[in-house]
Design an enzyme around this catalytic site. Structure first.
Site, PDB file in Angstrom:
ATOM      1  N   ARG A  54     109.473 -21.688 -27.310  1.00  0.00           N
ATOM      2  CA  ARG A  54     108.052 -22.269 -27.412  1.00  0.00           C
ATOM      3  C   ARG A  54     107.227 -21.825 -28.642  1.00  0.00           C
ATOM      4  O   ARG A  54     106.050 -21.574 -28.743  1.00  0.00           O
ATOM      5  CB  ARG A  54     107.055 -21.580 -26.146  1.00  0.00           C
ATOM      6  N   SER A 108     102.559 -25.107 -17.540  1.00  0.00           N
ATOM      7  CA  SER A 108     102.990 -23.864 -17.307  1.00  0.00           C
ATOM      8  C   SER A 108     102.051 -22.910 -18.062  1.00  0.00           C
ATOM      9  O   SER A 108     101.729 -23.060 -19.176  1.00  0.00           O
ATOM     10  CB  SER A 108     104.469 -23.430 -17.802  1.00  0.00           C
ATOM     11  N   GLU A 121     101.382 -19.391 -22.194  1.00  0.00           N
ATOM     12  CA  GLU A 121     102.241 -20.828 -22.937  1.00  0.00           C
ATOM     13  C   GLU A 121     101.022 -21.508 -23.385  1.00  0.00           C
ATOM     14  O   GLU A 121     100.993 -22.294 -24.338  1.00  0.00           O
ATOM     15  CB  GLU A 121     102.995 -21.041 -21.943  1.00  0.00           C
TER      16      GLU A 121
END
Length: 304
Positions: free
Chosen positions: A177, A227, A297
């Site tokens: 990420r 998420s 995230e």
């Protein structure tokens, strides 16, 4: 005064239908949360991005760049300065052989679907990711064992001064990420992928299967930012949150999803403050239970 002048200059450059004053960010994020942006400009070309950067820099106002707003929580007082939105008007796709080249505003679902229609495989994992390509490159989005970096060849970007450059996939410093664009402030304009011929016609079936799994296991019927937390080393955030007894926990209109504890959802009327208070509750309880520090995230921006 600087905001008003910048607004007028942007309207003169792009037209009043694509430049908005005091626009609620609830309309531009999948969370349906967020206060107003001083200015929001929907961009349709690299030239418009460069022009907007020049105008805002000339008036000394900050610029925030967003895509489809699917991994984003905007705070309740909104965003000062100008928001540049790379939307579907900046979403051209060209396919030559096994190479696919797309602009940053193209939705990942459209990129996946159109490459499959052209008989190409390799992006099936992305069909259920609701974001746009630019944001997906910046955060190296992934699902079901695949990540953007896996098929990426190169990225065209623009720096804060409007200069255009290009990086190979190797130069993008992709991680979990994360990419070089996560920290640089450069704006992703285009990305090129190397795909493979779908000789047995399985790509569409795989994409459909992954979409069904996503729809069955994730709270797609409620607004969220995807998420909430990154996957911690050696475990799964959702599992830890559930084991800490937080599934269904609420603050105001924000709730830890009863379907998938890795998501915080907006059950109706949630504020950013609700979400962030719930985030801290979750992080504290997981830290106490497992000694694990959960990392966000989703990206949080705007004025508290």
């Amino acid at each position: 005064m600087r905001i008003e002048q910048a607004y007028r200059d942007l309207v003169e450059r792009m037209g009043e239908t694509r430049v908005m004053r005091g626009e609620s960010m609830q309309k531009h994020t999948s969370f349906r949360i967020g206060g107003p942006a001083d200015i929001l400009a929907a961009i349709q070309s690299a030239e418009e991005i460069a022009a907007a950067l020049e105008i805002c820099k000339g008036h000394g106002i900050p610029v925030t760049v967003i895509g489809n707003g699917t991994n984003l929580l905007v705070r309740d007082k909104g965003i000062r300065g100008a928001v540049i939105k790379l939307d579907k008007g900046f979403g051209m796709l060209t396919i030559e052989g096994t190479r696919a080249r797309a602009q940053a505003g193209l939705l990942l679902s459209a990129l996946c679907g159109q490459t499959i229609q052209h008989g190409l495989a390799g992006l099936e994992f992305a069909c259920g990711i609701p974001g746009s390509l630019g944001g997906a490159v910046v955060m190296n989005a992934g699902a079901y064992g695949g990540e953007i970096k896996d098929r990426l060849v190169s990225v065209v970007y623009m720096d804060e001064n409007g200069a255009i450059g290009q990086k190979t996939a190797e130069a993008c410093d992709f991680g979990y990420r994360h990419s070089v664009f996560s920290d640089s402030g450069d704006i992703v304009l285009e990305a090129e992928f190397e795909l493979t011929p779908d000789e047995n016609g399985q790509a569409a079936l795989k994409a459909q299967e992954l979409m069904q799994r996503r729809n069955a296991k994730q709270p797609v019927s409620l607004p969220s930012a995807g998420s909430t937390f990154k996957r911690p080393p050696g475990g799964y955030a959702a599992q830890m949150i559930e084991q800490a007894g937080l599934k269904g926990a609420r603050v105001g209109g924000a709730q830890v999803s009863e379907l998938h504890a890795g998501f915080i959802v907006n059950t109706g009327g949630a504020t950013a403050r609700d979400v962030l208070e719930l985030v801290e509750t979750v992080r504290t309880r997981v830290r106490e239970a497992f000694g694990t520090e959960l990392e966000l995230e989703m990206k949080v921006i705007g004025e508290a």
